[in-house]
Design a protein around this motif. Sequence first.
Motif, short mmCIF file in Angstrom:
data_model
loop_
_atom_site.label_atom_id
_atom_site.label_comp_id
_atom_site.label_asym_id
_atom_site.label_seq_id
_atom_site.Cartn_x
_atom_site.Cartn_y
_atom_site.Cartn_z
N GLY A 57 -2.58 -7.78 2.90
CA GLY A 57 -2.23 -8.68 1.80
C GLY A 57 -0.78 -8.51 1.40
N ARG A 93 -6.72 -4.30 -5.29
CA ARG A 93 -7.38 -4.68 -4.05
C ARG A 93 -8.69 -3.92 -3.83
NH1 ARG A 93 -6.62 -1.15 -0.01
NH2 ARG A 93 -7.06 -2.74 1.56
N VAL A 104 -1.85 -4.54 -4.25
CA VAL A 104 -0.82 -5.23 -3.46
C VAL A 104 0.49 -5.19 -4.23
CG1 VAL A 104 -0.19 -7.37 -2.28
CG2 VAL A 104 -2.61 -6.74 -2.51
N LYS A 119 -3.73 -13.28 2.03
CA LYS A 119 -4.66 -12.25 2.50
C LYS A 119 -5.23 -12.67 3.84
CE LYS A 119 -6.98 -9.82 -0.35
NZ LYS A 119 -8.03 -9.30 -1.26
#
Length: 456
Positions: free
Chosen positions: A114, A169, A188, A74
């Motif tokens: 990410g 996320r 993600v 990330k």
Amino acid sequence: DLLLNFCESGSHKNPWRRNMKQFFILLFLLAAMTFPARADIYPVAEKIEFVKQKETETDSEKEKESGASLFLLKWEENRNAVWYDLQIFPQAEYFGRKEMRPPLYEDPHVFRNGLILPMSILENYKGKGDIYYRVRAIGLDRQIISSFSSPIKIKDKGIFLERTAPVPRVSYHQGNGTVLLYPAYSFVKLPGAASYEIEVTDEIPENREGFLPSQHRIWSATVTLPELFDPQPRIGTFSWRVRGLDEGGNPLGEWSEAQKIMNDPDENWEVGILGDSISHGGGRMSYSPADWPYNYGYYLDFPTINMSKSGDESYMVRDRFERDVLPFHVKYLLIMVGTNNLRMGKSVEEEIEDLKILQQKCRENGIIPILLTLPPMNPDNIRKYYHQDTAENWKEAFLEVNDWIRTQEHIDTAKPFESYEVMPAELAADGLHPDAEAKKMIADVINEEMKKIRKT
């Protein structure tokens, strides 16, 4: 040849001075061939920060003990980016200087900030040095909008995952602007997944591990993109989670950890937000209502329950008022709706009539309706990115509706943009949805006026 000459010159008389000169020239040439320019090793970029996640130990022995097969990278979000260019590469120290080697992995099209990757990328490297990564931001028109970040050591910042699952996320109910009646589920992607199944449950799933559906499931949907807007209002407390599916639609790995959604009428919400996608949130093509900086509620000085729904026209908002608004017993309702009507050529009279009905419904239920004026659009960018034409009379229609709104209890959220003929691309890249900066401009006006309204 220089080295050969140096060796052969030892047979001549008094060779010392000539040999030393050749020796230092040789060292200089070897150094020039070995080390790249300093600018290539350390490109300039902003410092990267990371969101803490559940993780295993990051040294190599702990990775093996945990059995982690995936890791998550990330980085700090660039609010002007649509995607990112990522490189993973080894970097070793030679003669006191760091040398960046050719990439082990590259992805020039990473969606959002990410990415989950297989551990084999790290495990298959047997060379010298540690493995690093760097990213740069890519804009809406595929242009590079930032330099590469400085190299970040994966051992220090990589998150080694215990689950073979997508990673959610977004976290709801974490501060102002983070409560959506119509949630957006964002995650993600999982390597190898062809699609994803999202499950909503009315209790915490009884099977936190594995891939079987929960007995508390009340709704599910399958998507190919790492995001889904829930078409249903979620009044109460729920959980959501996601799993990957292979090409045949079979489970790939297991469910993600369940995430909580809470839209509780008993929390005594004072202010509600009602509208379409401009109020629901999102922008710059790739950011959803759950990307909080793209939601003007995020910048307000007071908490809100956001009852907006992307894609709505004014009659849709009108028709769902009783179901979506009344359970929360708000005192004030901020209403911004009509952009979708007017850009498609619907009549101004229908729009104003729907707003009048919404006002009446509010007053009949002890709610103070506060109408918000409509920010401008940019038809050229709407056509460019959505391939949709805008009604030719949209400016006149917006002006007529906004002029009427200004005769009512209102907040003039169009005022920050009144000097523009159309919405500038730097404030709404897709021409329709205000981006983060524009959302804050809208919020600033609301904050100032709500101080006066709430005192009366």
